[in-house]
Write a protein that holds these residues in place. Sequence first.
Motif, PDB file in Angstrom:
ATOM      1  N   GLY A  19      -6.918  -1.283   1.181  1.00 44.77           N
ATOM      2  CA  GLY A  19      -5.267  -1.059   1.942  1.00 44.77           C
ATOM      3  C   GLY A  19      -4.807  -0.619   0.176  1.00 44.77           C
ATOM      4  O   GLY A  19      -4.884  -1.581  -1.213  1.00 44.77           O
ATOM      5  N   GLU A  52       3.246  -2.439   6.112  1.00 47.19           N
ATOM      6  CA  GLU A  52       1.965  -2.403   5.497  1.00 47.19           C
ATOM      7  C   GLU A  52       1.626  -0.967   4.799  1.00 47.19           C
ATOM      8  O   GLU A  52       0.514  -0.789   4.809  1.00 47.19           O
ATOM      9  N   TYR A  53       2.237   0.181   5.689  1.00 46.81           N
ATOM     10  CA  TYR A  53       1.515   1.219   5.439  1.00 46.81           C
ATOM     11  C   TYR A  53       2.633   2.148   6.154  1.00 46.81           C
ATOM     12  O   TYR A  53       3.500   1.876   7.273  1.00 46.81           O
ATOM     13  N   TYR A  69      -3.130   2.033   8.857  1.00 44.52           N
ATOM     14  CA  TYR A  69      -3.248   2.057   7.268  1.00 44.52           C
ATOM     15  C   TYR A  69      -3.851   2.672   6.033  1.00 44.52           C
ATOM     16  O   TYR A  69      -4.120   3.094   5.524  1.00 44.52           O
TER      17      TYR A  69
END
Length: 476
Positions: free
Chosen positions: A132, A392-393, A405
Amino acid sequence: MTTDITEYTAVELTRLIRQRHLSAREVVEAHLARIERTNPHVNAIVTLVAERALDEARAADDRLAAGHPVGPLHGLPVAHKDTHDTAGIRTTYGTPVLADNLPDTDELVVERLRGAGAITIGKTNVPEFAAGSHTVNPLFGATANPYDTTKSAGGSSGGAAAALACGMHPLADGSDMGGSLRNPASFCNVVGLRPSPGRVPSWPEQAAWTSMAVQGPMARTVTDTALALSVLAGPDARSPVSVPEPGSCFAEPLESDLAGMRVAFSPDLGGSVPVDPSVTTALESAAKVFADLGGTVERACPDFAGAEDVFRTLRAWQFDLDLGRVRDQHGDRLKASLIDNIDAGRDLTGADLARAARGRTELFHRMRRFFLDYDVLLLPVSQVPPFPVELEYPGSVDGVAMDSYLDWMRSAYFVSATGCPALAVPAGFTDGGLPVGVQVVGPHRADLAVLRAGYAFEQATRHWQRRPRLGDGERP
């Protein structure tokens, strides 16, 4: 001389240490003090080996005083990405599964930095198993952006980028499959180079012939990045894909005349990705700088058709290859998105891999033909400026929903699929003071060309000199 040692570039520090205007111990002590003041604000360095670093600094000073030969990075403190094995120093990969992991050997990038005289001071934060472009994991939490600690530092080399921006160390190593050197560099106003595959050999590797993921350097300036590359690059018998050219060429001066340089510019990859308007504004300004420097700038973009399938297919295959056994043994302790990626790799068929191999070959030849007409290609590094650290994104980009993501990083991972070298260079700031980088992409193995182009842009703009104010309020 500045009163703050951590304000010097790596090139300046190496000169001052060799001339004995500064000792390695003074340099290490200054950076350890900077870590103490600033790391609590950003959580960039997760393992610190201060006493070991000071012992190595004393030994470095003794070596220089005795007149022994020293390496090009003699006395420089560095921190290594926490996915890069370091002998006798905890290497967790950001996962509870390896919380107490103490490797027996250094991997090749660490070996080369230390062999050149660099002094290890610690390890930098990563997402779990580097999966990520936002640095957060269950062991250490999130790394915050030095320019706004409510925002992300990017990833997966986010700890390295944040630490560099704060002056915790002058050089760092990182890795990049889908943007992990470039994205955090863009978010933190530093420089990150995704080298051509094989330029920086990797060892150990489970699949030594693979080339989607690469390792490379990060620094605050292009010259410092090239200095690190001069040490990291070069052939190694343990890597069958290593480029035979020695790294010494990257230690040469980067000055070059951009007059007549053919520059292609595409703020949205030919309309194939959405881009936040604040990023587009910075990119438009960057293109104008290249024109002012004498470049012939045209709106043009290669055909990235198939890059999505190529990247996602080969990435999933790599995840199962690297982490399949971890998933079998510790699946209940891994984050859900990581398991999904591993399982996607397990579902692949031979036909899927054949399609990706053909697609990547076609993409390579389209890029090869494109660069017959252009010397470099300017693209966004990230499609958005730094987003809130608790996410997270980003859920959308310029009104377009992002379903996973990975979606918001196409501007980086489309380039990964081509195998071309790409440099992230500071390109300015949004109205809210958040950094934005420009991605300078070059032809196959033209790493030196992208460094030279990036250097000319950096010298004309000096965006890297706008440093974050953290810890003691001393920065301008």
